[in-house]
Scaffold this motif. Structure first.
Motif, PDB file in Angstrom:
ATOM      1  N   SER A 206       0.814  -1.215   0.000  1.00 25.44           N
ATOM      2  CA  SER A 206       0.000   0.000   0.000  1.00 25.44           C
ATOM      3  C   SER A 206       0.852   1.272   0.000  1.00 25.44           C
ATOM      4  CB  SER A 206      -0.925   0.011   1.237  1.00 25.44           C
ATOM      5  OG  SER A 206      -0.145  -0.049   2.434  1.00 25.44           O
ATOM      6  N   GLY A 207       2.152   1.168  -0.216  1.00 25.44           N
ATOM      7  CA  GLY A 207       3.017   2.339  -0.170  1.00 25.44           C
ATOM      8  C   GLY A 207       3.082   3.073  -1.500  1.00 25.44           C
ATOM      9  N   ALA A 208       3.751   4.221  -1.465  1.00 25.76           N
ATOM     10  CA  ALA A 208       3.914   5.023  -2.684  1.00 25.76           C
ATOM     11  C   ALA A 208       4.841   4.333  -3.673  1.00 25.76           C
ATOM     12  CB  ALA A 208       4.459   6.400  -2.319  1.00 25.76           C
ATOM     13  N   ALA A 209       5.759   3.503  -3.164  1.00 26.31           N
ATOM     14  CA  ALA A 209       6.747   2.857  -4.035  1.00 26.31           C
ATOM     15  C   ALA A 209       6.069   1.959  -5.066  1.00 26.31           C
ATOM     16  CB  ALA A 209       7.745   2.047  -3.207  1.00 26.31           C
ATOM     17  N   ILE A 210       5.101   1.139  -4.622  1.00 24.15           N
ATOM     18  CA  ILE A 210       4.461   0.215  -5.565  1.00 24.15           C
ATOM     19  C   ILE A 210       3.594   0.969  -6.555  1.00 24.15           C
ATOM     20  CG2 ILE A 210       2.511  -0.249  -4.007  1.00 24.15           C
ATOM     21  CD1 ILE A 210       4.208  -2.645  -6.526  1.00 24.15           C
ATOM     22  N   ARG A 211       2.962   2.063  -6.105  1.00 21.55           N
ATOM     23  CA  ARG A 211       2.161   2.862  -7.035  1.00 21.55           C
ATOM     24  C   ARG A 211       3.042   3.469  -8.129  1.00 21.55           C
ATOM     25  NH1 ARG A 211      -0.187   4.642  -2.171  1.00 21.55           N
ATOM     26  NH2 ARG A 211       0.893   6.648  -2.345  1.00 21.55           N
ATOM     27  N   ASP A 212       4.211   3.980  -7.708  1.00 18.45           N
ATOM     28  CA  ASP A 212       5.134   4.558  -8.699  1.00 18.45           C
ATOM     29  C   ASP A 212       5.601   3.504  -9.694  1.00 18.45           C
ATOM     30  OD1 ASP A 212       4.885   6.967  -7.440  1.00 18.45           O
ATOM     31  OD2 ASP A 212       6.756   6.798  -6.293  1.00 18.45           O
ATOM     32  N   ILE A 213       5.930   2.310  -9.196  1.00 18.79           N
ATOM     33  CA  ILE A 213       6.428   1.240 -10.075  1.00 18.79           C
ATOM     34  C   ILE A 213       5.363   0.819 -11.073  1.00 18.79           C
ATOM     35  CG2 ILE A 213       7.155  -1.177 -10.122  1.00 18.79           C
ATOM     36  CD1 ILE A 213       8.631  -0.632  -7.465  1.00 18.79           C
ATOM     37  N   ILE A 214       4.115   0.667 -10.600  1.00 22.54           N
ATOM     38  CA  ILE A 214       3.024   0.260 -11.500  1.00 22.54           C
ATOM     39  C   ILE A 214       2.771   1.333 -12.552  1.00 22.54           C
ATOM     40  CG2 ILE A 214       0.555  -0.203 -11.612  1.00 22.54           C
ATOM     41  CD1 ILE A 214       0.813  -1.591  -8.880  1.00 22.54           C
TER      42      ILE A 214
ATOM     43  N   LEU B  86       4.742  -8.768  -4.334  1.00 24.00           N
ATOM     44  CA  LEU B  86       5.032  -9.728  -3.274  1.00 24.00           C
ATOM     45  C   LEU B  86       5.059  -8.927  -1.970  1.00 24.00           C
ATOM     46  CD1 LEU B  86       7.626 -11.010  -5.627  1.00 24.00           C
ATOM     47  CD2 LEU B  86       6.268 -12.725  -4.472  1.00 24.00           C
ATOM     48  N   PRO B  87       3.959  -8.877  -1.239  1.00 24.28           N
ATOM     49  CA  PRO B  87       3.818  -7.954  -0.097  1.00 24.28           C
ATOM     50  C   PRO B  87       4.769  -8.289   1.036  1.00 24.28           C
ATOM     51  CG  PRO B  87       1.998  -9.506  -0.160  1.00 24.28           C
ATOM     52  CD  PRO B  87       2.784  -9.732  -1.414  1.00 24.28           C
ATOM     53  N   ALA B  88       5.430  -7.244   1.532  1.00 22.90           N
ATOM     54  CA  ALA B  88       6.387  -7.425   2.623  1.00 22.90           C
ATOM     55  C   ALA B  88       6.308  -6.236   3.568  1.00 22.90           C
ATOM     56  CB  ALA B  88       7.805  -7.562   2.067  1.00 22.90           C
ATOM     57  N   VAL B  89       6.644  -6.483   4.809  1.00 22.86           N
ATOM     58  CA  VAL B  89       6.814  -5.393   5.781  1.00 22.86           C
ATOM     59  C   VAL B  89       8.183  -4.783   5.510  1.00 22.86           C
ATOM     60  CG1 VAL B  89       6.934  -4.803   8.229  1.00 22.86           C
ATOM     61  CG2 VAL B  89       5.388  -6.621   7.459  1.00 22.86           C
ATOM     62  N   VAL B  90       8.252  -3.471   5.361  1.00 18.06           N
ATOM     63  CA  VAL B  90       9.507  -2.846   4.934  1.00 18.06           C
ATOM     64  C   VAL B  90      10.183  -2.027   6.025  1.00 18.06           C
ATOM     65  CG1 VAL B  90       8.868  -2.819   2.505  1.00 18.06           C
ATOM     66  CG2 VAL B  90       8.218  -0.891   3.954  1.00 18.06           C
TER      67      VAL B  90
ATOM     68  N   GLY C  70      10.010   3.242  -0.365  1.00 19.38           N
ATOM     69  CA  GLY C  70      10.204   4.680  -0.470  1.00 19.38           C
ATOM     70  C   GLY C  70      11.192   5.172   0.571  1.00 19.38           C
ATOM     71  N   GLY C  71      11.354   6.493   0.615  1.00 21.20           N
ATOM     72  CA  GLY C  71      12.329   7.088   1.532  1.00 21.20           C
ATOM     73  C   GLY C  71      11.933   6.946   2.983  1.00 21.20           C
ATOM     74  N   GLY C  72      12.896   7.221   3.847  1.00 20.30           N
ATOM     75  CA  GLY C  72      12.667   7.152   5.286  1.00 20.30           C
ATOM     76  C   GLY C  72      13.953   7.448   6.036  1.00 20.30           C
ATOM     77  N   SER C  73      13.880   7.382   7.343  1.00 28.86           N
ATOM     78  CA  SER C  73      15.069   7.628   8.160  1.00 28.86           C
ATOM     79  C   SER C  73      16.017   6.446   8.061  1.00 28.86           C
ATOM     80  CB  SER C  73      14.662   7.847   9.614  1.00 28.86           C
ATOM     81  OG  SER C  73      14.116   6.654  10.152  1.00 28.86           O
ATOM     82  N   LEU C  74      17.206   6.637   8.610  1.00 33.88           N
ATOM     83  CA  LEU C  74      18.194   5.557   8.601  1.00 33.88           C
ATOM     84  C   LEU C  74      17.648   4.321   9.282  1.00 33.88           C
ATOM     85  CD1 LEU C  74      21.104   4.642   7.996  1.00 33.88           C
ATOM     86  CD2 LEU C  74      21.755   5.576  10.217  1.00 33.88           C
ATOM     87  N   GLU C  75      16.931   4.537  10.405  1.00 38.53           N
ATOM     88  CA  GLU C  75      16.365   3.411  11.141  1.00 38.53           C
ATOM     89  C   GLU C  75      15.291   2.700  10.317  1.00 38.53           C
ATOM     90  OE1 GLU C  75      16.841   6.392  12.303  1.00 38.53           O
ATOM     91  OE2 GLU C  75      18.172   6.204  14.041  1.00 38.53           O
ATOM     92  N   ASP C  76      14.508   3.479   9.543  1.00 36.55           N
ATOM     93  CA  ASP C  76      13.452   2.880   8.723  1.00 36.55           C
ATOM     94  C   ASP C  76      14.020   1.963   7.643  1.00 36.55           C
ATOM     95  OD1 ASP C  76      11.566   4.270  10.180  1.00 36.55           O
ATOM     96  OD2 ASP C  76      11.421   5.932   8.758  1.00 36.55           O
ATOM     97  N   LEU C  77      15.208   2.308   7.130  1.00 34.13           N
ATOM     98  CA  LEU C  77      15.795   1.558   6.021  1.00 34.13           C
ATOM     99  C   LEU C  77      16.646   0.377   6.487  1.00 34.13           C
ATOM    100  CD1 LEU C  77      16.958   4.533   3.749  1.00 34.13           C
ATOM    101  CD2 LEU C  77      14.744   3.384   3.801  1.00 34.13           C
ATOM    102  N   LEU C  78      16.791   0.209   7.792  1.00 31.46           N
ATOM    103  CA  LEU C  78      17.692  -0.819   8.318  1.00 31.46           C
ATOM    104  C   LEU C  78      17.372  -2.240   7.852  1.00 31.46           C
ATOM    105  CD1 LEU C  78      18.502   0.239  12.001  1.00 31.46           C
ATOM    106  CD2 LEU C  78      20.067   0.066  10.051  1.00 31.46           C
TER     107      LEU C  78
END
Length: 401
Positions: A151-159, A174-178, A208-216
């Motif tokens: 449900s994120g912006a990343a998949i909408r952009d890719i589609i 392929l749905p995943a917790v990110v 999509g983007g996020g803080s360093l902790e979000d991308l870990l």
């Protein structure tokens, strides 16, 4: 001068008081660590970086010289909360003080950055990021798999990008917790499912983007190994352009954004159509050239041409045979002449060495009556009868002395 020695009526010049402040501040704060928010980040053409560190009530100027800036492990920007280590310096001409920064790290995440750098070095040493491990992206993928939040912006952009570039390409989500706890395990599971069932031709892993902790989660060692071991080519698209994750290095391609990943994975339909037209034209042109070449070859096999070609092959061979024949005859004649001359020379040598030839020169052979050749006067006795044989005939003589 020490401050406690000054009386209330002491008068200083501006330079004196500035020098005194400089001595006190720089002596007291040779090494200091300050935490604050970056403001007015200004890189110079020389490579130095000037900025301000501030909090809710105060600010201090800061400078990061080029040599120290080269060792930054991240890209600072206005609004980042950082921890700077350096020394206090007073700039006398303007009466300002500042911190000369030797080391900078994200506040609250310095240990994380250090951990990530150590992990990246260790995995790189294993060869996990080597270029010879990288797989080529398919030229025309029929299906693109995307491991990301559904449900994120990343998949909408890719589609959106995929449908704009080539509506014929399918997208499988392929749905995943990110982010957060459990994210790494779901990312790994989706990569493994895509490979096990061969669900797609190319796989985009990201968010999509996020803080360093979000991308870990995308820097977890297990996720990096799953990306590296994927049989399906992987495009890593984590965060925005300035963000990075360790799986970027293990992936076959790294895209700065999810939209850019879709552009890498999906070729433009118009480009494919143009390529097919070019291939068709080139194919037709090559076939036409081959047919013309075949016609010329066939034409060269008519009877008159064949006879001419045969003559052109035969004549040089006949000429060569004649030359070899002449050389062979001349060679034998020369050898026979040399042999005759050699026989003649041997005959002369033998004739010159024969006894008769020697006698013909006026010499005689002397023997006793038994026929023994007398070679020395000592071999002859007084009164002995000897036989003398000149070139013709012989006669006897008596030795007198």
């Amino acid at each position: 001068m020490q401050p406690e020695l000054f009386s209330s009526d002491t008068i200083f010049s501006v330079s004196q008081i500035t020098d005194l402040i400089k001595e006190i501040l720089e002596g007291a704060f040779r090494t200091i660590t300050i935490e604050g928010e970056i403001s007015n980040w200004r890189p110079s053409t020389a490579g130095h970086i000037y900025f301000t560190l501030k909090d809710s009530t105060a600010q201090i100027k800061a400078v990061l010289f080029r040599g120290s800036a080269m060792h930054l492990t991240f890209r600072p920007k206005d609004g980042d909360k950082v921890r700077c280590t350096g020394s206090i310096s007073v700039y006398a001409p303007q009466g300002n003080y500042q911190i000369i920064v030797n080391k900078m790290e994200m506040a609250g995440s310095g240990n994380i950055l250090q951990m990530l750098e150590e992990r990246k070095r260790r995995l790189a040493a294993e060869g996990l990021f080597d270029s010879d491990r990288k797989k080529e992206l398919p030229f025309f993928p029929r299906t693109v798999g995307v491991v990301t939040a559904p449900s994120g912006a990343a998949i909408r952009d890719i589609i959106n990008v995929t449908k704009r570039r080539n509506p014929a390409v399918n997208v499988i989500v392929l749905p995943a917790v990110v982010q957060g706890e459990g994210a790494a395990s779901t990312i790994i599971k989706m990569i493994e499912i895509a490979n096990f069932y061969e669900l797609c031709d190319v796989l985009i892993v990201g968010r999509g983007g996020g803080s360093l902790e979000d991308l870990l989660p995308f820097s977890e060692e297990a996720v990096v190994r799953a990306v590296a071991s994927s049989k399906i080519p992987v495009i890593s698209a984590v965060g925005h352009e300035i963000d990075w994750a360790i799986c970027d290095y293990a992936a076959d391609k790294r895209a700065p954004t999810p939209s850019a990943a879709a552009e890498l994975a999906v070729p433009l339909l118009s480009d494919l159509q143009s390529a097919l037209i070019n291939y068709n034209q080139n194919f037709y042109s090559e076939i036409k050239q081959k047919i013309e070449k075949a016609r010329l070859i066939i034409k060269s096999f008519d009877p008159s041409s064949l006879e001419l070609r045969f003559r052109s092959i035969q004549q040089p061979l006949l000429n060569r045979f004649s030359m070899v024949q002449e050389d062979l005859v001349l060679n034998f004649q020369e050898r026979i002449k040399n042999l005759k001359q050699k026989i003649q020379d041997c005959k002369i040598i033998l004739e010159n060495a024969s006894p008769q030839t020697i006698l013909n020169r006026g010499y005689s052979m002397v023997t006793d009556k038994d026929g023994k050749v007398i070679r020395s006067a000592k071999d002859a006795l007084n009164g002995e009868e000897i036989i003398v044989k000149p070139a013709e005939g012989s006669f006897t003589a008596v030795v007198k002395q």
